[in-house]
Enzyme design. Structure first.
Site, short mmCIF file in Angstrom:
data_model
loop_
_atom_site.label_atom_id
_atom_site.label_comp_id
_atom_site.label_asym_id
_atom_site.label_seq_id
_atom_site.Cartn_x
_atom_site.Cartn_y
_atom_site.Cartn_z
N ASP A 229 23.34 -6.20 -25.83
CA ASP A 229 24.34 -6.10 -26.90
C ASP A 229 25.34 -7.25 -26.84
OD1 ASP A 229 25.85 -4.96 -24.67
OD2 ASP A 229 27.22 -4.14 -26.15
N GLY B 94 30.80 -1.27 -33.21
CA GLY B 94 31.48 -0.54 -34.27
C GLY B 94 32.05 0.82 -33.83
N SER C 250 37.81 4.80 -25.73
CA SER C 250 38.52 3.55 -25.50
C SER C 250 40.03 3.76 -25.56
CB SER C 250 38.10 2.49 -26.54
OG SER C 250 36.74 2.16 -26.38
#
Length: 428
Positions: free
Chosen positions: A310, A82, A137
């Protein structure tokens, strides 16, 4: 896709007995919708309408449990998503306050990974004041970045992310760029690299996009990507349209390496290159994907649930909950069950006899869904690309090693390359 804290350009050497935790304090909730994101689909694993915000109770249990369970002197908190900035600054102010009682006993650091669209002066002032390291990112120039990283209305996010980058630079926040390499991106290596140079970026990590399409059973669960590969033989080998081609990813890294080794050694630090040198000189990998074994890098969800990784947030890989059990005990149980050692023990003979095995150790098990030339299962999808890249740069790694052994700055290699001095490849 973890944020790596840069030091002097050399990757850190982790304690093999340490624990690395990736916290998902807002679960898969995000304000944008990247086509290739592997985590957005995790909404299907939680109740519809569930509050994705980590409660104070879970946060307190996680922080104390992580510090108590970490056997190493440094405890690095990594806040992931997220999009963690959706939690607001007050959440992270609470994080800092809850960590304070433990700072005399351990060195505590914080890293946060963000898409950068919500960064402000206030956020960046907080990061600077509290020594947060930021993983941002950004895939490259506009045409590259916007191909898959759009908002929920399908609109460009490039300008917002670039604004976030400039704010981090303005406030002197430590950061690195996490650039995903999709199928199309792999054909534009120097355009991507030179864009980052033009934006005065010093630390970059290139992440290959690898995902498979789901089968019918997976679709029934509400998921739109395939789960981790079955290492004893995976039938589903169909990748998504945005998955990078193996050899083209190798070409992408090679093209950038050749540019970097001529012009930018000591000025720009590409984590992929740092990891390769780290392996070449015999250190354990600082990243799990290239480690001999895995299993000690877990994920903590917003509700306190702990998963083996993850990339393995599926019911079958749930280890427990931080409100109910010691974090270290859950990690040890996961390793004892074979989750981590399984990575090495299931390597095909083709890998075990490979001349660059120590550089990749088979890669992430999630993506070992292809077969070797002789038909053995469990080969990493990216094998051909990794092998091409690692083989190509060996002559440079050998030269770097010699320079370091003699106390000569690594940047001297640029003079050797540009003046066409002999660089001998060590094949031992």
């Amino acid at each position: 896709m973890n944020a790596e804290r840069p030091g002097n350009g050399r990757p850190p050497v982790p304690d093999p007995e340490g624990i690395h935790v990736l916290a998902k304090p807002i679960g898969p909730a995000c304000n944008i919708k990247c086509d290739y994101c592997f985590y957005l689909e995790k909404h299907a694993l939680f109740d519809k309408g569930e509050n994705m915000r980590m409660s104070d109770e879970v946060l307190r249990a996680y922080i104390s449990g992580y510090v108590e369970s970490q056997p190493t002197p440094v405890v690095e908190f990594v806040w992931h998503g997220g999009e963690p900035t959706l939690l607001g600054l007050e959440f992270f102010r609470t994080v800092v306050e809850l960590q304070k009682p433990f700072r005399g006993r351990k060195e505590i650091t914080n890293s946060i990974q963000t898409n950068g669209t919500r960064l402000t002066d206030e956020w960046c002032e907080f990061f600077k004041q509290n020594n947060f390291f930021v993983g941002l990112s950004l895939d490259g120039p506009r045409v590259v970045h916007d191909r898959y990283r759009k908002d929920r209305m399908g609109r460009s996010t490039f300008e917002e992310v670039l604004r976030g980058l400039h704010l981090l630079q303005k406030h002197g926040v430590e950061y690195n760029i996490l650039a995903c390499v999709s199928r199309e991106t792999a054909y534009q290596p120097l355009e991507v690299y030179n864009f980052f140079k033009s934006e005065k970026v010093k630390f970059i990590q290139f992440i290959p996009i690898i995902e498979r399409v789901p089968d019918g059973k997976t679709k029934e669960q509400g998921l739109w990507l395939a789960p981790p590969a079955k290492l004893d033989g995976e039938e589903n080998t169909q990748v998504t349209p945005w998955t990078v081609e193996p050899k083209k990813y190798g070409d992408f890294l090679i093209a950038i390496y050749e540019e970097w080794v001529k012009k930018d050694v000591g000025e720009i630090f590409v984590m992929n290159f740092e990891w390769a040198l780290n392996a070449w000189i015999g250190n354990p990998s600082p990243v799990c994907i290239f480690s001999r074994q895995c299993g000690r890098a877990v994920a903590v969800e917003h509700n306190g649930d702990v998963y083996a990784c993850d990339h393995y947030v599926y019911p079958a890989y749930r280890l427990g909950n931080v409100l109910e059990e010691n974090l270290g005990a859950m990690v040890n149980r996961s390793v004892a069950s074979g989750f981590g050692p399984h990575k090495e023990l299931t390597l095909p003979k083709y890998c075990r006899e490979c001349e660059v095995l120590n550089a990749c150790w088979g890669g992430c098990p999630k993506h070992r869904f292809t077969r070797t030339p002789s038909g053995e299962p469990g080969l990493h999808y990216m094998c051909a690309g990794y092998k091409k890249y690692f083989t190509h740069i060996r002559k440079y790694l050998n030269a770097f090693t010699k320079l370091l052994e003699h106390g000569v700055p690594a940047s001297r290699i640029m003079s050797a390359v540009n003046n066409r001095l002999l660089i001998i490849e060590n094949r031992e």
